[in-house]
Design a protein around this motif. Structure first.
Motif, PDB file in Angstrom:
ATOM      1  N   SER A 204       0.829  -1.204   0.000  1.00  0.00           N
ATOM      2  CA  SER A 204       0.000   0.000   0.000  1.00  0.00           C
ATOM      3  C   SER A 204       0.865   1.257   0.000  1.00  0.00           C
ATOM      4  O   SER A 204       0.498   2.271  -0.583  1.00  0.00           O
ATOM      5  CB  SER A 204      -0.951   0.006   1.199  1.00  0.00           C
ATOM      6  OG  SER A 204      -0.246   0.225   2.394  1.00  0.00           O
TER       7      SER A 204
ATOM      8  N   SER B  40       0.319   2.946  -4.005  1.00  0.00           N
ATOM      9  CA  SER B  40      -0.763   3.934  -3.959  1.00  0.00           C
ATOM     10  C   SER B  40      -0.461   5.089  -4.901  1.00  0.00           C
ATOM     11  O   SER B  40       0.673   5.267  -5.361  1.00  0.00           O
ATOM     12  CB  SER B  40      -0.931   4.459  -2.536  1.00  0.00           C
ATOM     13  OG  SER B  40      -1.346   3.422  -1.678  1.00  0.00           O
TER      14      SER B  40
ATOM     15  N   VAL C 165      -3.249   3.788   0.401  1.00  0.00           N
ATOM     16  CA  VAL C 165      -4.460   2.979   0.555  1.00  0.00           C
ATOM     17  C   VAL C 165      -4.355   2.237   1.880  1.00  0.00           C
ATOM     18  O   VAL C 165      -3.265   1.794   2.275  1.00  0.00           O
ATOM     19  CB  VAL C 165      -4.575   1.977  -0.618  1.00  0.00           C
ATOM     20  CG1 VAL C 165      -5.739   1.032  -0.431  1.00  0.00           C
ATOM     21  CG2 VAL C 165      -4.675   2.718  -1.931  1.00  0.00           C
ATOM     22  N   ALA C 166      -5.456   2.100   2.565  1.00  0.00           N
ATOM     23  CA  ALA C 166      -5.467   1.361   3.834  1.00  0.00           C
ATOM     24  C   ALA C 166      -4.970  -0.057   3.585  1.00  0.00           C
ATOM     25  O   ALA C 166      -5.407  -0.731   2.650  1.00  0.00           O
ATOM     26  CB  ALA C 166      -6.863   1.346   4.424  1.00  0.00           C
TER      27      ALA C 166
ATOM     28  N   LEU D 135      -7.648  -2.664   3.412  1.00  0.00           N
ATOM     29  CA  LEU D 135      -8.383  -2.670   2.143  1.00  0.00           C
ATOM     30  C   LEU D 135      -7.572  -3.371   1.062  1.00  0.00           C
ATOM     31  O   LEU D 135      -8.102  -4.220   0.337  1.00  0.00           O
ATOM     32  CB  LEU D 135      -8.705  -1.230   1.719  1.00  0.00           C
ATOM     33  CG  LEU D 135      -9.243  -1.049   0.299  1.00  0.00           C
ATOM     34  CD1 LEU D 135     -10.544  -1.805   0.101  1.00  0.00           C
ATOM     35  CD2 LEU D 135      -9.412   0.431  -0.015  1.00  0.00           C
TER      36      LEU D 135
ATOM     37  N   TRP E 110     -15.600  -0.280   2.883  1.00  0.00           N
ATOM     38  CA  TRP E 110     -14.853   0.929   2.544  1.00  0.00           C
ATOM     39  C   TRP E 110     -15.635   1.770   1.547  1.00  0.00           C
ATOM     40  O   TRP E 110     -16.495   1.268   0.824  1.00  0.00           O
ATOM     41  CB  TRP E 110     -13.494   0.562   1.952  1.00  0.00           C
ATOM     42  CG  TRP E 110     -12.542   0.037   2.970  1.00  0.00           C
ATOM     43  CD1 TRP E 110     -11.733   0.765   3.790  1.00  0.00           C
ATOM     44  CD2 TRP E 110     -12.302  -1.334   3.302  1.00  0.00           C
ATOM     45  NE1 TRP E 110     -11.008  -0.063   4.610  1.00  0.00           N
ATOM     46  CE2 TRP E 110     -11.341  -1.367   4.334  1.00  0.00           C
ATOM     47  CE3 TRP E 110     -12.799  -2.547   2.849  1.00  0.00           C
ATOM     48  CZ2 TRP E 110     -10.867  -2.534   4.897  1.00  0.00           C
ATOM     49  CZ3 TRP E 110     -12.334  -3.717   3.409  1.00  0.00           C
ATOM     50  CH2 TRP E 110     -11.380  -3.694   4.423  1.00  0.00           C
ATOM     51  N   SER E 111     -15.324   3.037   1.498  1.00  0.00           N
ATOM     52  CA  SER E 111     -16.015   3.951   0.590  1.00  0.00           C
ATOM     53  C   SER E 111     -15.630   3.633  -0.860  1.00  0.00           C
ATOM     54  O   SER E 111     -14.553   3.080  -1.116  1.00  0.00           O
ATOM     55  CB  SER E 111     -15.647   5.398   0.920  1.00  0.00           C
ATOM     56  OG  SER E 111     -14.300   5.648   0.578  1.00  0.00           O
TER      57      SER E 111
ATOM     58  N   GLU F  91     -14.569   5.612  -3.121  1.00  0.00           N
ATOM     59  CA  GLU F  91     -13.326   6.303  -3.482  1.00  0.00           C
ATOM     60  C   GLU F  91     -12.117   5.517  -2.994  1.00  0.00           C
ATOM     61  O   GLU F  91     -11.101   5.403  -3.707  1.00  0.00           O
ATOM     62  CB  GLU F  91     -13.296   7.717  -2.896  1.00  0.00           C
ATOM     63  CG  GLU F  91     -14.370   8.643  -3.451  1.00  0.00           C
ATOM     64  CD  GLU F  91     -15.722   8.470  -2.745  1.00  0.00           C
ATOM     65  OE1 GLU F  91     -15.762   7.926  -1.621  1.00  0.00           O
ATOM     66  OE2 GLU F  91     -16.733   8.851  -3.345  1.00  0.00           O
ATOM     67  N   ASP F  92     -12.205   4.993  -1.770  1.00  0.00           N
ATOM     68  CA  ASP F  92     -11.099   4.199  -1.231  1.00  0.00           C
ATOM     69  C   ASP F  92     -10.911   2.907  -2.026  1.00  0.00           C
ATOM     70  O   ASP F  92      -9.777   2.494  -2.293  1.00  0.00           O
ATOM     71  CB  ASP F  92     -11.340   3.873   0.253  1.00  0.00           C
ATOM     72  CG  ASP F  92     -11.187   5.091   1.140  1.00  0.00           C
ATOM     73  OD1 ASP F  92     -10.569   6.086   0.700  1.00  0.00           O
ATOM     74  OD2 ASP F  92     -11.690   5.050   2.286  1.00  0.00           O
TER      75      ASP F  92
ATOM     76  N   ALA G  38      -9.223   3.730  -5.278  1.00  0.00           N
ATOM     77  CA  ALA G  38      -7.784   3.946  -5.057  1.00  0.00           C
ATOM     78  C   ALA G  38      -7.073   2.610  -4.841  1.00  0.00           C
ATOM     79  O   ALA G  38      -5.958   2.400  -5.332  1.00  0.00           O
ATOM     80  CB  ALA G  38      -7.570   4.872  -3.867  1.00  0.00           C
ATOM     81  N   GLY G  39      -7.704   1.705  -4.119  1.00  0.00           N
ATOM     82  CA  GLY G  39      -7.132   0.375  -3.907  1.00  0.00           C
ATOM     83  C   GLY G  39      -7.024  -0.412  -5.194  1.00  0.00           C
ATOM     84  O   GLY G  39      -6.034  -1.122  -5.417  1.00  0.00           O
TER      85      GLY G  39
END
Length: 171
Positions: free
Chosen positions: A19, A23, A30-31, A34, A47-48, A50-51, A54-55
């Protein structure tokens, strides 16, 4: 099929490291949880969107690095005459090479002394062993069908001059 799976990458080097290096640039990483869920194919509904997006972009970067690593490995193995791509299950050594090369590619902007950096050292070691495979000095495991073992000896001799059959005529 790649020589290393997402699940194997989730185990080593792990989602936290991945991550940080995969990222989007100039954005928060990124978490790790996730990315771990994405690598293992688990549910990401917590997760949202958007997240998750990104992931998934990070996952695309990871996949690109793995494809580059696979192409590098195939380039060396093609010099030796292997049928490519290698069919699963591949030897653990090939998986380790794919991990080391992809990891080095993902750490492209890492500032470290090459002599002491474990990521650069693992990458150099992988390329060195791949070169030895290409030259026929190193085999990919005991079931390597291409490797020619230098311990196999073949003896050939001229016909016997004074063998048992020839000496019977003198009795």
């Amino acid at each position: 099929m790649p020589y290393i799976t997402h699940a194997e990458l989730a185990e080593n080097p792990g989602a936290l490291e991945l991550s940080e290096v995969a990222s989007d640039e100039h954005a928060r990483p990124v978490a790790a949880e996730l990315l771990d869920a994405l690598l293992r194919g688990q549910d990401v509904a917590a997760w949202s969107p958007e997240d998750v997006a990104a992931g998934q972009r990070a996952l695309v970067r990871i996949d690109d690095a793995v494809l580059d690593a696979d192409a590098t490995i195939d380039g060396y193995l093609a010099k030796r005459g292997y049928a490519l791509p290698l069919q699963p299950p591949v030897h653990r050594l090939v998986t380790a090479w794919a991990r080391d090369i992809a990891r080095h590619r993902l750490h492209k902007s890492r500032l470290a002394d090459d002599g002491k950096d474990p990521i650069s050292r693992a990458w150099r070691d992988a390329l060195r062993l791949l070169q030895q495979v290409a030259e026929g000095k190193f085999a990919i495991g005991p079931v390597d069908t291409v490797a020619v073992h230098k311990t196999q000896a073949i003896f050939d001799s001229a016909p016997l001059v004074f063998g048992r059959k020839q000496l019977r005529a003198w009795r």
